[in-house]
Design a protein around this motif. Structure first.
Motif, PDB file in Angstrom:
ATOM      1  N   PRO A 360      17.987  13.175-118.261  1.00  0.00           N
ATOM      2  CA  PRO A 360      17.733  13.112-117.138  1.00  0.00           C
ATOM      3  C   PRO A 360      17.751  11.525-116.599  1.00  0.00           C
ATOM      4  O   PRO A 360      16.713  10.766-116.494  1.00  0.00           O
ATOM      5  CB  PRO A 360      16.428  13.694-116.628  1.00  0.00           C
ATOM      6  N   LYS A 363      16.074  10.505-113.164  1.00  0.00           N
ATOM      7  CA  LYS A 363      14.536  10.544-113.322  1.00  0.00           C
ATOM      8  C   LYS A 363      14.258   9.280-114.318  1.00  0.00           C
ATOM      9  O   LYS A 363      12.913   8.594-114.065  1.00  0.00           O
ATOM     10  CB  LYS A 363      14.113  11.710-113.768  1.00  0.00           C
ATOM     11  N   GLY A 367      11.717   6.249-113.020  1.00  0.00           N
ATOM     12  CA  GLY A 367      10.203   5.970-113.692  1.00  0.00           C
ATOM     13  C   GLY A 367      10.130   4.726-114.401  1.00  0.00           C
ATOM     14  O   GLY A 367       9.191   4.164-114.171  1.00  0.00           O
TER      15      GLY A 367
END
Length: 743
Positions: A360, A363, A367
């Motif tokens: 991913p 993401k 993050g």
């Protein structure tokens, strides 16, 4: 405010200091080694410990526990129950044993010169040819002293010499590297089995006895000895104290090896010392011999049967690189992945990749970005909070360190004038001096620097900043503040206030523009204005001021350091008395006080120096030397035509007694009225009398000087100038002699 990079560097510095300190302590007591790891480090039934020293095989405590008699260790029990380990054959204390080295007690040679015949004791250590020990190259030969030559002698005419010299305490004030000033070091070669020390001196310490009585020579671990400067050379520093320091912190490092054969030769012998799962390592001392080391993946004692045991790398995640599955093997391990995963399973490789994996990335990137922003904001906020707290704590620390509590105590006791002292902030004075710029420096002294400053209210001031401050200087600082705030006199330099928030305390005075009297007398600033009338006026102003301090202040004050360098000259050539750091307040019911002798050579009252009894007559003597300077133009300590150093006070009195006054007068005064000069000379002579009770008081001196001034027909310097210049010239202030109360 400290830059973040500076904070990181400072933190790294402190971490390094802690690591080095812990490492040195561990080295002295019990150095970690592979032969002390594992379940068994000694032969069965043999003791493992002697005090805090672990004794692994091939060493052993007692007969039958060592590889041979050369490796036997004695363990003695003292009355207090403590134990010490000794090399049995050589009776040398052992501090620690490692794979290739022993750390043992240090001994040293010394030579002292506190008597007519030097006392000395030299040292020598010798190991036999069959001994497994030799002196390591980690040691250095060190000589400590100020007028010493030390040498280390070994077999085959081996010799290394080390010469140390220093002429004053300042040469070795803060210690540092052993580069010849108070301390020097020489490297020794590997494989040395014998050494002895010798010492000699060029001048038997005659030039340095005041702070260095003894020289020392020793062999020890170079990284463990740190030259501390004066504490290692102190005039009361005994041989025993220096030895105790060496014994506690500086060992001798010994290399050790099995026999004198190489690994290739030893493998062919039945007494080959290395066990299974170990390898042989040739000694690098040049004397032959070998040592044993467990193979990679094993640990323990390679000299014992089954001493090298397999390390289970899989039992500790920090000792393997596997991500999922770790399998231990003899001496190693391997990584693998669960069924369905691919790749090698190692963190150093591509780890274990699950089937149909889609990472991913979006993401993950979000993050990482949000986390980084939060980290930056948090670190920045934390930096400002910590820095603000450090600033407050630093100011509090400096306030206490610089005598703030003592000054508060003086203020609470309501001593006259102290409460009126202004406390400046560090920022105010930093701004006033343009961050203490070099072009603001007015003068430099042994204890500090004086800067010219401009305050926010446009006042020009002089700011005195000490170089370093110890407890005695803090006392002088507080003393000067208290003294000056009790004095209200036109001919005393005015104290505006002080600053206690900086690393060193600062005093803020009125600015006096024309330097000091010493510079004018000795022509460093040009002294064309120093006529006989002006010299007489300056003398009268100083005398009147000192008489005021002795008789008119709320509590009598003895200056204790009267000299021409402490008499400042302002822009209208008026004298102002300065530097009250050494002054003393004398209770009204006392005429003398016992105190530590302070003052300046050449001006110091010999009776005060001899008895430590301070009286106002001590100031009279010092003032007499200043008068002699004004008459002769000579310094308090000077060299005559034959380059012989002389004391002005003794020289002046001798010249007057021998009717040679005219020959020693300053060239400018030789055309003046000889009768007045002789009266002045008699006054100087009376001020310099050996016994204080026979000298006149400062009030009597001031009255006589005023009488001499009246004979000249000129009452003040400015009255003379007003006849030639504009009437707007400022008038010099002189305290009337009748304002001084009688004794």
């Amino acid at each position: 405010m400290m830059h973040p990079k500076q904070m990181v560097l400072l933190a790294c510095f402190y971490i390094c200091v802690v690591i080095l300190t812990l490492t040195m302590a561990q080295t002295i007591t019990n150095k970690t080694s592979t032969i002390t790891k594992g379940a068994n480090v000694t032969k069965p039934g043999c003791p493992k410990q002697c005090g805090n020293v672990t004794v692994p095989y091939p060493f052993g405590i007692g007969s039958g526990c060592a590889y041979n008699s050369e490796f036997e260790i004695d363990c003695d029990i003292y009355i207090n129950g403590s134990q010490k380990a000794f090399i049995r054959k050589d009776n040398i204390v052992v501090y620690g044993i490692s794979d290739a080295e022993l750390r043992v007690s240090c001994d040293y040679g010394w030579r002292c010169y506190n008597s007519t015949e030097p006392n000395e004791a030299m040292v020598s250590i010798e190991f036999s040819e069959s001994s497994p020990y030799s002196f390591s190259a980690l040691n250095k030969f060190t000589v400590v002293g100020c007028d010493d030559y030390g040498s280390i002698l070994g077999p085959n005419n081996f010799e290394y010499g080390c010469n140390v010299s220093c002429t004053s305490k300042e040469d070795v004030m803060n210690g540092g590297e052993c580069m010849g000033k108070g301390c020097c070091q020489k490297q020794i070669p590997k494989g040395l089995k014998y050494y002895s020390t010798t010492m000699s001196s060029t001048r038997n310490h005659t030039d340095v006895l005041s702070f260095n009585l003894c020289g020392y020579a020793f062999l020890g671990e170079a990284d463990s000895f740190h030259f501390r400067g004066l504490p290692d050379l102190g005039d009361d520093y005994t041989v025993d104290i220096f030895y105790e320091r060496l014994k506690a912190t500086v060992p001798i490092v010994l290399d050790w090896a099995i026999g004198n054969l190489t690994c290739t030769q030893a493998l062919k012998r039945e007494d080959y010392a290395c066990s299974k799962n170990s390898e042989c390592v040739d000694s690098d001392t040049g004397l032959g011999g070998y040592r044993c080391s467990c193979n990679t993946g094993y640990h323990g004692n390679p000299y014992l049967n089954q001493g090298c045991q397999d390390i289970d790398e899989c039992a500790d995640p920090s000792t393997n690189t596997c991500e999922k599955i770790c399998t231990n093997t003899p001496g190693s391990f391997y990584c693998s992945c669960p069924d369905g995963y691919t790749d090698d399973g190692s963190k150093d490789g591509r780890s274990c990749i699950p089937p149909n994996n889609q990472f991913p990335w979006i993401k993950f990137s979000l993050g990482i970005g949000i986390g980084f922003i939060c980290l930056v904001v948090g670190v920045t906020w934390l930096y400002f909070i910590i820095n603000k707290r450090k600033l407050v704590k630093g100011r509090e620390k400096f306030f206490q360190q610089n005598g703030g509590l003592l000054l508060k105590h003086r203020m609470s006791s309501k001593e006259s004038g102290v409460e009126e002292t202004k406390i400046f902030t560090a920022e105010e004075l930093k701004k006033a001096t343009n961050n203490y710029a070099d072009d603001r420096i007015l003068g430099r002294g042994g204890n500090g620097i004086v800067y010219k400053g401009v305050l926010d209210d446009t006042r020009i001031v002089a700011i005195k900043k000490s170089r370093i401050v110890d407890e005695s200087q803090i006392d002088q600082f507080i003393n000067e503040v208290v003294i000056l705030t009790q004095i209200n006199h036109r001919n005393v330099v005015r104290l505006f206030g002080c600053c206690l928030e900086d690393e060193v305390p600062l005093l803020v005075y009125e600015y006096v523009s024309e330097g000091n009297l010493f510079e004018h007398i000795h022509n460093q600033r040009g002294a064309g204005w120093l006529t006989w009338q002006n010299r007489l006026r300056i003398a009268a102003e100083i005398a009147t001021t000192l008489a005021y301090l002795h008789s008119f202040a709320s509590m009598p004050i003895i200056h204790r350091d009267v000299k021409s360098a402490n008499i400042l000259i302002d822009n209208v050539y008026t004298a102002k008395v300065a530097d009250f750091g050494a002054s003393r307040l004398i209770p009204l019911d006392q005429t003398r006080v016992a105190t530590l002798v302070l003052g300046t050579t050449g001006y110091l009252d010999p009776e005060y120096f001899r008895t430590s009894q301070l009286t106002e007559k001590s100031d009279v003597y010092s003032f007499g030397v200043v008068l002699a300077e004004l008459l002769t133009g000579l310094k308090s300590i000077f060299k005559d035509r034959n380059n012989v150093q002389k004391n002005l006070a003794d020289y002046f009195v001798s010249s007057v007694n021998n009717n040679c006054l005219f020959q020693i007068l300053d060239r400018v005064l030789q055309e003046e009225n000889l009768e007045q000069l002789q009266k002045m000379a008699e006054l100087v002579k009376n001020c310099l009398l050996p016994l204080g009770e026979e000298r006149p008081t400062m009030k009597e001196v001031a009255i006589e000087l005023e009488g001499l001034r009246k004979l000249t027909g000129i009452s003040s310097f400015n009255q003379q100038r007003q006849g030639d210049n504009d009437q707007d010239e400022p008038v010099t202030y002189t305290v009337p002699i009748d304002s001084i109360p009688p004794n």
